[in-house]
Enzyme design. Structure first.
Site, PDB file in Angstrom:
ATOM      1  N   ALA A 282       0.909  -1.194   0.066  1.00  0.00           N
ATOM      2  CA  ALA A 282      -0.041  -0.054   0.127  1.00  0.00           C
ATOM      3  C   ALA A 282       0.904   1.383  -0.080  1.00  0.00           C
ATOM      4  O   ALA A 282       1.219   1.629   0.931  1.00  0.00           O
ATOM      5  CB  ALA A 282      -0.959   0.017   1.226  1.00  0.00           C
TER       6      ALA A 282
ATOM      7  N   ARG B 132       2.030  19.091   2.281  1.00  0.00           N
ATOM      8  CA  ARG B 132       2.547  19.116   0.953  1.00  0.00           C
ATOM      9  C   ARG B 132       3.402  20.406   0.636  1.00  0.00           C
ATOM     10  O   ARG B 132       4.039  20.238  -0.025  1.00  0.00           O
ATOM     11  CB  ARG B 132       1.549  18.709  -0.147  1.00  0.00           C
ATOM     12  CG  ARG B 132       1.194  17.510  -0.461  1.00  0.00           C
ATOM     13  CD  ARG B 132       0.073  17.645  -1.658  1.00  0.00           C
ATOM     14  NE  ARG B 132      -0.538  16.580  -1.500  1.00  0.00           N
ATOM     15  CZ  ARG B 132      -2.031  16.535  -1.731  1.00  0.00           C
ATOM     16  NH1 ARG B 132      -2.831  17.550  -1.560  1.00  0.00           N
ATOM     17  NH2 ARG B 132      -2.809  15.462  -1.768  1.00  0.00           N
TER      18      ARG B 132
ATOM     19  N   GLY C 184      32.629  18.661 -14.648  1.00  0.00           N
ATOM     20  CA  GLY C 184      33.198  17.549 -13.939  1.00  0.00           C
ATOM     21  C   GLY C 184      33.313  17.740 -12.277  1.00  0.00           C
ATOM     22  O   GLY C 184      32.746  16.991 -11.484  1.00  0.00           O
TER      23      GLY C 184
ATOM     24  N   GLU D  39       5.591  11.516   0.335  1.00  0.00           N
ATOM     25  CA  GLU D  39       4.312  12.394   0.462  1.00  0.00           C
ATOM     26  C   GLU D  39       3.375  12.475  -0.734  1.00  0.00           C
ATOM     27  O   GLU D  39       2.983  13.396  -1.078  1.00  0.00           O
ATOM     28  CB  GLU D  39       4.396  13.657   1.340  1.00  0.00           C
ATOM     29  CG  GLU D  39       5.008  13.404   2.667  1.00  0.00           C
ATOM     30  CD  GLU D  39       5.049  14.758   3.641  1.00  0.00           C
ATOM     31  OE1 GLU D  39       5.781  14.954   4.390  1.00  0.00           O
ATOM     32  OE2 GLU D  39       3.861  15.547   3.582  1.00  0.00           O
TER      33      GLU D  39
HETATM   34  C1  LIG Z   1      12.853   8.094   2.005  1.00  0.00           C
HETATM   35  C2  LIG Z   1      11.428   7.963   2.181  1.00  0.00           C
HETATM   36  C3  LIG Z   1      10.822   8.414   3.193  1.00  0.00           C
HETATM   37  C4  LIG Z   1       9.179   8.135   3.386  1.00  0.00           C
HETATM   38  N1  LIG Z   1       8.768   8.529   4.540  1.00  0.00           N
HETATM   39  C5  LIG Z   1       7.514   7.995   4.756  1.00  0.00           C
HETATM   40  C6  LIG Z   1       6.790   8.250   6.132  1.00  0.00           C
HETATM   41  O1  LIG Z   1       7.544   8.973   7.040  1.00  0.00           O
HETATM   42  N2  LIG Z   1       5.600   7.751   6.328  1.00  0.00           N
HETATM   43  C7  LIG Z   1       4.874   7.110   5.402  1.00  0.00           C
HETATM   44  O2  LIG Z   1       3.777   6.530   5.444  1.00  0.00           O
HETATM   45  N3  LIG Z   1       5.321   6.935   3.972  1.00  0.00           N
HETATM   46  C8  LIG Z   1       6.928   7.243   3.898  1.00  0.00           C
HETATM   47  N4  LIG Z   1       7.532   7.143   2.686  1.00  0.00           N
HETATM   48  C9  LIG Z   1       6.670   6.380   1.466  1.00  0.00           C
HETATM   49  C10 LIG Z   1       6.262   7.234   0.202  1.00  0.00           C
HETATM   50  O3  LIG Z   1       5.135   8.049   0.516  1.00  0.00           O
HETATM   51  C11 LIG Z   1       5.922   6.356  -0.964  1.00  0.00           C
HETATM   52  O4  LIG Z   1       6.876   5.560  -1.193  1.00  0.00           O
HETATM   53  C12 LIG Z   1       5.199   6.725  -2.153  1.00  0.00           C
HETATM   54  O5  LIG Z   1       3.804   7.576  -1.527  1.00  0.00           O
HETATM   55  C13 LIG Z   1       5.015   5.939  -3.232  1.00  0.00           C
HETATM   56  O6  LIG Z   1       4.633   4.773  -2.890  1.00  0.00           O
HETATM   57  P1  LIG Z   1       5.451   3.379  -3.277  1.00  0.00           P
HETATM   58  O7  LIG Z   1       6.913   3.605  -2.978  1.00  0.00           O
HETATM   59  O8  LIG Z   1       4.682   2.332  -2.946  1.00  0.00           O
HETATM   60  O9  LIG Z   1       5.090   3.346  -4.738  1.00  0.00           O
HETATM   61  P2  LIG Z   1       3.807   2.875  -5.575  1.00  0.00           P
HETATM   62  O10 LIG Z   1       2.646   3.490  -5.017  1.00  0.00           O
HETATM   63  O11 LIG Z   1       4.025   1.509  -5.909  1.00  0.00           O
HETATM   64  O12 LIG Z   1       4.103   3.646  -7.219  1.00  0.00           O
HETATM   65  C14 LIG Z   1       5.232   3.345  -8.233  1.00  0.00           C
HETATM   66  C15 LIG Z   1       4.913   4.051  -9.293  1.00  0.00           C
HETATM   67  O13 LIG Z   1       3.564   3.958  -9.767  1.00  0.00           O
HETATM   68  C16 LIG Z   1       3.121   5.420 -10.029  1.00  0.00           C
HETATM   69  N5  LIG Z   1       1.717   5.481  -9.500  1.00  0.00           N
HETATM   70  C17 LIG Z   1       1.215   4.647  -8.626  1.00  0.00           C
HETATM   71  N6  LIG Z   1      -0.248   4.729  -8.796  1.00  0.00           N
HETATM   72  C18 LIG Z   1      -0.440   5.537  -9.774  1.00  0.00           C
HETATM   73  C19 LIG Z   1      -1.351   6.332 -10.524  1.00  0.00           C
HETATM   74  N7  LIG Z   1      -2.887   6.021 -10.082  1.00  0.00           N
HETATM   75  N8  LIG Z   1      -1.408   7.026 -11.361  1.00  0.00           N
HETATM   76  C20 LIG Z   1      -0.180   7.342 -11.866  1.00  0.00           C
HETATM   77  N9  LIG Z   1       0.921   6.973 -11.578  1.00  0.00           N
HETATM   78  C21 LIG Z   1       0.921   5.974 -10.382  1.00  0.00           C
HETATM   79  C22 LIG Z   1       4.074   6.316  -8.779  1.00  0.00           C
HETATM   80  O14 LIG Z   1       3.934   7.646  -9.146  1.00  0.00           O
HETATM   81  C23 LIG Z   1       5.368   5.554  -9.006  1.00  0.00           C
HETATM   82  O15 LIG Z   1       6.095   6.006 -10.101  1.00  0.00           O
HETATM   83  C24 LIG Z   1       8.668   7.494   2.404  1.00  0.00           C
HETATM   84  C25 LIG Z   1       9.279   6.803   1.395  1.00  0.00           C
HETATM   85  C26 LIG Z   1      10.907   7.378   0.978  1.00  0.00           C
HETATM   86  C27 LIG Z   1      11.377   6.468  -0.129  1.00  0.00           C
END
Ligand SMILES: Cc1cc2nc3c(=O)[nH]c(=O)nc-3n(C[C@H](O)[C@H](O)[C@H](O)COP(=O)(O)OP(=O)(O)OC[C@H]3O[C@@H](n4cnc5c(N)ncnc54)[C@H](O)[C@@H]3O)c2cc1C
Length: 400
Positions: free
Chosen positions: A131, A243, A340, A363
């Site tokens: 999720a 945001r 560079g 986020e």
């Molecule tokens: C360093 C870091 C810190 C974070 N901190 C927190 C935190 O404190 N708390 C927390 O809860 N989460 C946190 N996150 C999680 C972050 O919010 C999620 O990684 C992010 O929301 C994307 O989710 P996912 O990585 O599962 O990617 P996915 O949802 O699997 O997405 C994969 C790709 O598909 C694209 N995609 C997905 N759905 C759609 C759609 N409907 N239309 C178009 N494109 C789509 C996405 O843009 C992405 O390019 C953090 C992540 C990182 C890497």
């Protein structure tokens, strides 16, 4: 329309910039090599009054506005986006509580974390392995048992999870209802809260993310924020506010790229003159500066709207994706302008590039921000009279 800052805002902005120049920028490069939480810098930020800005005065906080938060996020983001994330993470962690909890709940669970001598942390726990963008797929469960809830599940990528004393956890109380069955809980640190894998990352190494597992974590029923089923609504309201904070960090990073690239372009000579004198470089600097200025105005406008309880989902999404894209593009251009040297670790640009990438992902990815704002534009267009009355439907239309 008045773009000037009030005396109070100007003072906060100056304080955050001075803190960044003294404590963040000089240490960011050295500390990121350790790839760990920058504890002493964050502690100093806490002592300087740069953390927990949005906590209401009734719960021990300074009760500042979201616009105020953007000044601190931009200033600290200028120095190091990773440290800014570590410092500002409480804003994200506690925002759902400020939005949905009662003052009594805030006094019991949040006030002790913001009023002591030592910085204490919260963690915003929404994302799971299955999720990410699809928050409705959260599998963490919360089951009512008498006067308690029992919370079970694993979250991932959670910023400040290893440091946190309080976890803001999104868990399903009625999985069959998907987003409508999502609820939000305050979960104090306990033996039932297990910190898992700490992630190794491309950038923002001055912040820490880990898995966190809730193993039948029992919390009193007053740890439920709002009502059962309010979780998704609270999460969306939270992101509408936070945001702007990410957009502000991005604006700070974008401005840093302008300043570092311009400094270099003024002193680096090739073909007998500073490289900044070549139009190919000065045009890049102009675009970088314009992107940053636009990102700043969009960010402040989105925050200003939130402070007035105006619906700002579209404008906060605009600000987030525009500012994050501006930061990424400026970082790429900064590396390019430095040639560079831009690629070498002892100069500032390559870290800026690595740090910027995350701004487009966390986020809510920039695709999701476009989805949110694009859908709002489609909805709004139903009521817009452009003055050009061509028929898109009906039998006379060439489209049908
Ligand atoms: C360093 C870091 C810190 C974070 N901190 C927190 C935190 O404190 N708390 C927390 O809860 N989460 C946190 N996150 C999680 C972050 O919010 C999620 O990684 C992010 O929301 C994307 O989710 P996912 O990585 O599962 O990617 P996915 O949802 O699997 O997405 C994969 C790709 O598909 C694209 N995609 C997905 N759905 C759609 C759609 N409907 N239309 C178009 N494109 C789509 C996405 O843009 C992405 O390019 C953090 C992540 C990182 C890497």
């Amino acid at each position: 329309m008045d773009f000037s800052l009030s005396d109070k805002e100007q003072k906060l902005w100056e304080r955050a910039k001075a803190f960044t120049l003294e404590h963040i920028t000089p240490r960011a490069h050295e500390l990121e090599k350790r790839d760990e939480f920058p504890k002493d810098v964050v502690q100093k930020a806490f002592e300087t009054g740069l953390m927990n800005l949005h906590i209401p005065t009734e719960a021990g906080g300074p009760g500042l506005t979201l616009l105020d938060e953007t000044f601190v996020s931009e200033a600290t983001g200028y120095g190091c986006a990773g440290m800014a994330t570590s410092i500002m993470c409480n804003n994200l962690a506690f925002a759902p509580l400020v939005i949905g909890a009662t003052i009594e709940q805030l006094k019991t669970y949040v006030e002790p974390l913001v009023t002591g001598k030592e910085a204490k942390f919260g963690a915003f726990c929404l994302t799971e392995r299955k999720a990410g963008s699809d928050a409705g797929a959260v599998a963490t469960r919360a089951i009512r048992d008498g006067d308690e809830y029992v919370i079970t599940g694993t979250k991932c990528f959670i910023t400040n999870a290893p440091q946190a004393s309080l976890y803001t956890v999104f868990a399903s109380t009625q999985p069959e209802l998907k987003t409508k069955g999502l609820s939000v809980f305050m979960v104090p640190k306990s033996k039932a809260v297990k910190i898992g894998l700490i992630e190794k990352k491309l950038g923002q190494k001055n912040s820490v993310q880990s898995e966190v597992t809730f193993e039948d974590a029992r919390v009193p029923k007053d740890c439920l924020v709002g009502k059962e089923g309010d979780g998704f609504k609270i999460a969306m309201k939270t992101l509408d506010k936070t945001r702007a904070g990410i957009a502000a960090i991005a604006t700070g990073l974008a401005q840093r790229c302008v300043d570092e690239a311009a400094r270099f372009a003024n002193i680096r000579h090739q073909f007998g003159k500073p490289v900044g004198q070549f139009q190919g470089i000065s045009f890049m600097l102009a675009d970088m500066g314009a992107r940053t200025a636009a990102a700043r105005q969009m960010t402040r406008y989105a925050a200003w709207m939130a402070d007035r309880d105006m619906p700002n989902s579209k404008d906060s999404a605009f600000a987030k994706f525009f500012a994050a894209d501006a930061a990424m593009q400026n970082a790429l251009d900064c590396v390019q302008i430095m040639g560079g040297y831009g690629y070498i670790n002892e100069y500032p640009a390559e870290k800026l590039m690595r740090d910027a990438k995350l701004l487009q992902i966390y986020e809510g990815t920039n695709q999701i921000q476009r989805l949110v704002s694009g859908n709002i534009i489609l909805r709004e267009s139903a009521n817009i009279d452009t003055g050009f009355h061509v028929k898109y439907d009906g039998k006379d239309s060439p489209m049908f």
